[in-house]
Structures are given as C-alpha cells and as structure tokens.
Design a protein around this motif. Structure first.
Motif, PDB file in Angstrom:
ATOM      1  N   PHE A 117       0.907  -1.147   0.229  1.00 54.99           N
ATOM      2  CA  PHE A 117      -0.012  -0.007  -0.138  1.00 54.99           C
ATOM      3  C   PHE A 117       0.807   1.159  -0.114  1.00 54.99           C
ATOM      4  N   GLN A 147      -8.421   2.564  -0.461  1.00 58.53           N
ATOM      5  CA  GLN A 147      -8.309   3.784   0.401  1.00 58.53           C
ATOM      6  C   GLN A 147      -9.476   4.424   0.489  1.00 58.53           C
ATOM      7  N   GLN A 182      -1.634  -6.733  -1.898  1.00 60.90           N
ATOM      8  CA  GLN A 182      -1.860  -5.228  -2.386  1.00 60.90           C
ATOM      9  C   GLN A 182      -3.123  -4.957  -3.063  1.00 60.90           C
ATOM     10  N   ALA A 232      -7.187   3.004   5.054  1.00 55.91           N
ATOM     11  CA  ALA A 232      -7.842   2.071   4.022  1.00 55.91           C
ATOM     12  C   ALA A 232      -8.606   0.919   4.436  1.00 55.91           C
ATOM     13  N   TRP A 252      -6.564  -3.851  -0.742  1.00 56.93           N
ATOM     14  CA  TRP A 252      -6.693  -2.376   0.015  1.00 56.93           C
ATOM     15  C   TRP A 252      -7.352  -1.257  -0.756  1.00 56.93           C
TER      16      TRP A 252
END
Length: 322
Positions: free
Chosen positions: A141, A198, A193, A183, A196
């Motif tokens: 992230f 935001q 990855q 997030a 997530w």
C-alpha cells in the motif's frame, strides 16, 4: 572555596533527590550500535507467550531492521530474532512494525525505510512469530491523491465494522506535515496489495493541537463496545513527542478525547524526559488488562528504550494507572 564546594554538593544532592525511578519494563537493544536503541513497539500474544516487535537502527553493514523479543510477563523480555532487509524494495531498510494474530499465523505489517516519499507498507507472515515469509505482492500500500506525497509508514491493521482497517501515516505534498490516512479490506483478505481500498478524500486526522505541532503518527487501535480508540503520537521525535487518543464510531471520523496528551513526556531527571512516543495499545487476552507500550529517552534520541503503562477505562475514556 569551601563555600563553593558546599554549593556544588548541595546542587548535586538536590539533583539526585529529583531523579525519577526507572519503570518496571525498561527494554532496549544494543546489538546494532553498542548503545541501547529500540523504537516503535508492537506486542501480540502468540503460542503461550508475548512477542514484542520493534525497530532496530542501521549500522555500517545493514539498514534499519525489526527486532523480536519474547516474554511471559510483559515486563522482562529476551531477544529471539530479527527481520533484516532482504527484498529489493526494502534494501535500504525496514522498520515500524505492526502485527496481528489470525488463527495460527502472525501477520506483520512494516514500512520500507530510506526512500523518502516512496516509502511504502509491506506484509509478511509467520507460523512461529519469529521467521517470516514476505508477501509476493509487496509493497502492499501507498496512498494517492493531491493531499498526500504518496508515502505510507507506521502501519496499524485492526478488525472493525466487518472489515479490516489499515491506518498509516503520510506527509502532505510539502513533505512537512505528518498526517493519518486509512484504507480497508474485507475480513476474508490475505492482506495483499489488491485487497486495500483507500478511504476518504483526504486525511482522517491532522495535527491541530499546539502540542501536536506538525505531526500525528504511530496510530495504534483497540475496539471497545461501539467505539474504535486510536492512540497516536503527536509532534516529531523529541520535540517532544507525546501520546494522545481519539475515538470513532465508523473508523473514518475521529474525535479527540482531550486537548492535552494522555501520556506526556516525563519531567526533568526521568528516563523519558525527551519524549514519550509511538504508542502500541495491547489488550492482554490472559489477564484482560490493557497496556500502552511506548518509546522514550532522555538524551534527545541518542538512546531509546521501550516501556509500558497500564490503561483503565471510565465512562468510555482511557486513563493511566500510576
């Protein structure tokens, strides 16, 4: 001459009389520099013991790393391992661990170090709490948007409102002000990855109180009832950094519980007179008691020690037990 000697003796005795005792937990790590430096604590209960993850400094041979210590009483700690730079994205260093236990696995979240605006968050897993396998999708992230420089550090992951929340620190585009962002990922996530998303159109917490100066960082969370409590560090290291607390019903909108720090730096003569910083809140599943771990020093950062204080609650607000 005799009068001067008496005056100096009196001042020395007065200074000694005001010296503050060290806390029961007073842990550090001298393995890297030959002097005690341990920062950024995080504590979990795993396999009938407590594990402490913390940052250890770079030296002439390796970058920042993560130390691992074990304890049976949350006071006395013995170092049992290290996580050192290995992958290309963390070549300059890694630090600021955050951890959670899910089933038989410790999930460790940490930041790359030494890359300025390009530092990002990473993830690794372990079934013994000491030896970790890195996530193939690392870094997992970095934030985007006009409000942030794109940096992400100080990861904290907590389950709340039927999803995982990732809290992190970032900088504004001028690279002067440290902010908190968020997030989320599903409860079924593997924390990679792609998981997530935001949250919000900007920071969730910005420095606004005089003692916070230009920095809020080091988020650490605990859920109690309908609220999520976020313990955070205000001001940069040794300005002094001190610890405050805010709470939220939705994970996104936060209300500070006081205008003054919950845990300030110590008085002159104390071990933490330069700062009390980078909190780690921990609910002990064995005793049911809550502890706030934190870093401190009295020499403007030449050394760093880790300690703890007990937290109790009254009417939805935390307070420290002397």
């Amino acid at each position: 001459m005799r009068i001067l000697q008496l005056v100096l003796l009196f001042l020395a005795l007065a200074s000694a009389g005001h010296a503050q005792p060290r806390p029961a937990m007073y842990f550090s790590d001298s393995s890297r520099l030959g002097r005690p430096v341990a920062k950024n604590p995080c504590v979990v209960r795993f396999h009938n013991q407590y594990l402490l993850y913390y940052s250890i400094p770079e030296n002439q041979t390796t970058g920042w790393g993560i130390g691992i210590a074990a304890s049976t009483d949350l006071i006395h700690w013995q170092k049992v391992g290290e996580l050192t730079p290995a992958a290309s994205y963390e070549q300059k260093g890694l630090c600021a661990p955050g951890a959670l236990v899910r089933g038989d696995t410790v999930h460790l979240f940490y930041q790359t170090y030494g890359n300025g605006p390009k530092d990002a968050l990473c993830h690794a897993v372990s079934t013994d709490g000491v030896h970790f396998r890195r996530d193939a999708s690392n870094p997992i992230f970095r934030p985007t948007g006009a409000w942030t420089v794109g940096r992400a550090i100080d990861a904290e992951v907590v389950a709340f409102k039927d999803q995982y929340w990732l809290y992190y620190a970032t900088r504004d585009p001028s690279y002067k002000v440290q902010l908190q962002g968020a997030a989320t990922a599903p409860l079924t996530t593997s924390f990679g990855q792609s998981a997530w998303q935001q949250q919000g159109q900007g920071p969730i917490l910005v420095p606004s109180l005089p003692w916070e100066k230009n920095c809020v960082e080091g988020a650490s969370c605990v859920r109690r009832g309908k609220y999520l409590y976020l313990f955070y560090a205000g001001a940069y290291n040794n300005e002094p950094q001190q610890i405050g607390v805010a709470r939220s019903r939705d994970g996104l909108r936060w209300q500070r519980l006081a205008t003054q720090p919950l845990l300030p730096n110590g008085p002159a003569g104390s071990w933490n007179s330069s700062e009390s910083g980078h909190p780690a809140i921990f609910e002990d599943p064995v005793s049911g008691r809550t502890y706030l771990f934190y870093q401190g020093n009295n020499d403007q950062g030449r050394t760093w020690y880790l300690s703890r204080v007990e937290v109790q609650w009254k009417r939805g607000r935390p307070y420290l037990v002397p």
